[in-house]
Design a protein around this motif. Structure first.
Motif, PDB file in Angstrom:
ATOM      1  N   ALA A 291       0.847  -1.202   0.000  1.00  0.00           N
ATOM      2  CA  ALA A 291       0.000   0.000   0.000  1.00  0.00           C
ATOM      3  C   ALA A 291       0.876   1.245   0.000  1.00  0.00           C
ATOM      4  CB  ALA A 291      -0.936   0.008   1.205  1.00  0.00           C
ATOM      5  N   LYS A 292       0.364   2.347  -0.615  1.00  0.00           N
ATOM      6  CA  LYS A 292       1.109   3.599  -0.665  1.00  0.00           C
ATOM      7  C   LYS A 292       0.970   4.407   0.604  1.00  0.00           C
ATOM      8  CE  LYS A 292       0.947   4.058  -5.679  1.00  0.00           C
ATOM      9  NZ  LYS A 292       0.547   4.921  -6.824  1.00  0.00           N
ATOM     10  N   CYS A 293      -0.119   4.185   1.355  1.00  0.00           N
ATOM     11  CA  CYS A 293      -0.346   4.907   2.607  1.00  0.00           C
ATOM     12  C   CYS A 293      -1.275   4.081   3.458  1.00  0.00           C
ATOM     13  CB  CYS A 293      -0.951   6.289   2.340  1.00  0.00           C
ATOM     14  SG  CYS A 293      -2.535   6.223   1.455  1.00  0.00           S
ATOM     15  N   GLY A 294      -1.391   4.494   4.697  1.00  0.00           N
ATOM     16  CA  GLY A 294      -2.309   3.795   5.594  1.00  0.00           C
ATOM     17  C   GLY A 294      -1.768   2.477   6.124  1.00  0.00           C
ATOM     18  N   SER A 326       3.356   3.641   6.627  1.00  0.00           N
ATOM     19  CA  SER A 326       2.409   3.703   7.755  1.00  0.00           C
ATOM     20  C   SER A 326       1.669   5.037   7.859  1.00  0.00           C
ATOM     21  CB  SER A 326       3.163   3.449   9.070  1.00  0.00           C
ATOM     22  OG  SER A 326       3.807   2.204   9.057  1.00  0.00           O
ATOM     23  N   ASP A 327       2.068   6.099   7.102  1.00  0.00           N
ATOM     24  CA  ASP A 327       1.367   7.382   7.186  1.00  0.00           C
ATOM     25  C   ASP A 327      -0.090   7.229   6.753  1.00  0.00           C
ATOM     26  OD1 ASP A 327       3.704   8.565   7.967  1.00  0.00           O
ATOM     27  OD2 ASP A 327       4.271   9.139   5.908  1.00  0.00           O
ATOM     28  N   PRO A 328      -0.984   7.937   7.516  1.00  0.00           N
ATOM     29  CA  PRO A 328      -2.397   7.807   7.143  1.00  0.00           C
ATOM     30  C   PRO A 328      -2.674   8.465   5.788  1.00  0.00           C
ATOM     31  CG  PRO A 328      -2.123   9.461   8.836  1.00  0.00           C
ATOM     32  CD  PRO A 328      -0.801   8.809   8.689  1.00  0.00           C
ATOM     33  N   CYS A 329      -3.577   7.926   5.115  1.00  0.00           N
ATOM     34  CA  CYS A 329      -3.987   8.484   3.824  1.00  0.00           C
ATOM     35  C   CYS A 329      -4.892   9.716   4.069  1.00  0.00           C
ATOM     36  CB  CYS A 329      -4.743   7.433   3.014  1.00  0.00           C
ATOM     37  SG  CYS A 329      -3.740   5.982   2.583  1.00  0.00           S
ATOM     38  N   GLU A 330      -4.699  10.852   3.261  1.00  0.00           N
ATOM     39  CA  GLU A 330      -5.484  12.075   3.452  1.00  0.00           C
ATOM     40  C   GLU A 330      -6.647  12.132   2.468  1.00  0.00           C
ATOM     41  OE1 GLU A 330      -2.699  15.120   2.898  1.00  0.00           O
ATOM     42  OE2 GLU A 330      -1.563  14.679   4.734  1.00  0.00           O
ATOM     43  N   CYS A 331      -7.680  13.133   2.878  1.00  0.00           N
ATOM     44  CA  CYS A 331      -8.842  13.280   2.000  1.00  0.00           C
ATOM     45  C   CYS A 331      -8.480  14.194   0.827  1.00  0.00           C
ATOM     46  CB  CYS A 331     -10.044  13.860   2.776  1.00  0.00           C
ATOM     47  SG  CYS A 331      -9.755  15.509   3.433  1.00  0.00           S
ATOM     48  N   PRO A 332      -9.170  14.177  -0.283  1.00  0.00           N
ATOM     49  CA  PRO A 332      -8.832  14.966  -1.483  1.00  0.00           C
ATOM     50  C   PRO A 332      -8.858  16.480  -1.230  1.00  0.00           C
ATOM     51  CG  PRO A 332     -10.292  13.161  -2.056  1.00  0.00           C
ATOM     52  CD  PRO A 332     -10.215  13.176  -0.562  1.00  0.00           C
TER      53      PRO A 332
END
Length: 396
Positions: A291-294, A326-332
């Motif tokens: 995964a790229k994030c999260g 491990s960084d959380p994925c952000e909203c658009p």
């Protein structure tokens, strides 16, 4: 040997006379002795039965056991196969029970076992050719040969005896009686050794007797064995065991025939160790993050080159994992703001770089000015000192 029948040179025996006056016996009246007593010549009188006194009076003495020499062994009871022969002797007097006395009169022994089945070899000869004293003398054949003695057609069959014997002097074997007018005689050379073929019912073992010598020889008989059996189960499943196979002997070698091989054979088996540690390769390269994030995972794997056996060290995990991104994925909606923030940060960093550059340049100029001013002050001071020295000199 009976001295009363003319055997004047018979050997007698010494006996002990019963107590008391002897009891007369024999003579013209033919007096008989009582039970357990026997009649012998009275050694105290002048009447000698060996000198013609056949009617001499004897005396009764205790009965003795008297045995004669053994007669010649009889012929074997069979020409081939299992057979036996016997011989007899005379037994007189008290020699035990009737059964024991009968055992003393006769003894039996087993004849050597010979084959009854001919080997297939045949030989036909004219006995006159081998007959002594001018014949060949010795006929040599192999064991099992069917020998035919056939007299020539011109022979006078009336001259042939009605019986022949084929035997040796240890075991008299093979008496055969010919038919009336027969001109041939057949027998199987069934036993290895030297035998004799002679006419009549009795065999004369005198070396000079008129008989044909037959030498029966044996061809080498090799050992005969069965095929090998199958292998037995291994005695151990690991760390080294053994298994066996065997074969039986069907016929032992004879007459220098090839000897028998081994009856059993062994070979090792189950040589693999009972406990073996597992052996693996090193872990390979990590895979890309899932995964790229999260939060994602990366994995690496290894392979088994030697599985564990028994109580050996197990192989353990063949794959290992680590977390990544491990960084959380952000909203658009936050993306433009983040971009602007990043732009401002970059501009700020550029300004800081420029400021530091100017500050460094100013510091360098100040330093250079200070150095120039200090040098000029030093020069001035040196001139002043020189003038003061010149003025002081003029005052003197």
């Amino acid at each position: 040997c009976d001295p009363l029948a003319g055997g004047a040179d018979c050997i007698g025996i010494c006996v002990e006379a019963p107590p008391g006056p002897p009891t007369p016996c024999g003579g013209i009246m033919g007096l008989q002795c009582s039970a357990s007593l026997m009649c012998i010549d009275d050694p105290t009188d002048d009447c000698d039965p060996l000198a013609g006194g056949a009617d001499c009076i004897g005396i009764c003495v205790e009965e003795q056991c008297v045995v004669s020499e053994w007669e010649e062994w009889s012929l074997c009871s069979a020409f081939c196969g299992e057979s036996e022969q016997s011989r007899r002797r005379d037994v007189e007097g008290s020699c035990g029970s009737p059964e024991e006395t009968q055992e003393m009169r006769q003894e039996t022994r087993r004849c050597p076992t010979t084959l009854c089945q001919p080997s297939g070899e045949e030989v036909e000869v004219d006995p006159w050719i081998y007959s002594p004293p001018n014949g060949l003398g010795v006929l040599e054949v192999t064991r099992g040969t069917m020998v035919t003695f056939r007299w020539a057609g011109t022979a006078d069959v009336t001259r042939l005896p009605d019986a022949f014997s084929y035997a040796n002097c240890n075991f008299r074997r093979g008496l055969r009686v010919s038919k009336e007018g027969a001109q041939e005689y057949k027998f199987v050379a069934a036993e290895v050794g030297t035998f004799y073929f002679a006419s009549g019912h009795h065999l004369d073992c005198d070396p000079g007797a008129q008989k044909i010598i037959i030498r029966v020889i044996e061809v080498p008989v090799p050992c005969l064995q069965t095929e090998w059996s199958g292998w037995s189960p291994c005695s151990r499943s690991c760390d080294g065991g053994a298994r066996l196979r065997s074969r039986a002997i069907l016929r032992l070698p004879e007459f220098n025939g090839a000897s028998c091989g081994p009856s059993s054979d062994t070979e090792t088996c189950g040589e693999q160790p009972c406990n073996v540690d597992c052996i693996t390769t090193d872990f390979g390269k990590w895979t890309a993050c899932s995964a790229k994030c999260g939060g994602g995972v990366r994995s690496a794997k290894r392979t088994v080159t030697q599985p564990s056996v028994g109580w050996g060290r197990p192989c353990g995990d063949l794959r290992e994992f680590v977390t990544c991104n491990s960084d959380p994925c952000e909203c658009p909606a936050m993306v433009p703001l983040k971009k602007e923030l990043s732009k401002l940060k970059r501009e700020r960093e550029q300004l800081l770089v420029q400021r530091n550059k100017v500050r460094d340049e100013q510091a360098a100029r100040v330093q250079a000015f200070r150095a120039t001013t200090d040098q000029r002050l030093a020069n001035k001071k040196e001139l002043i000192d020189k003038l003061r020295a010149a003025i002081k000199e003029q005052k003197k």
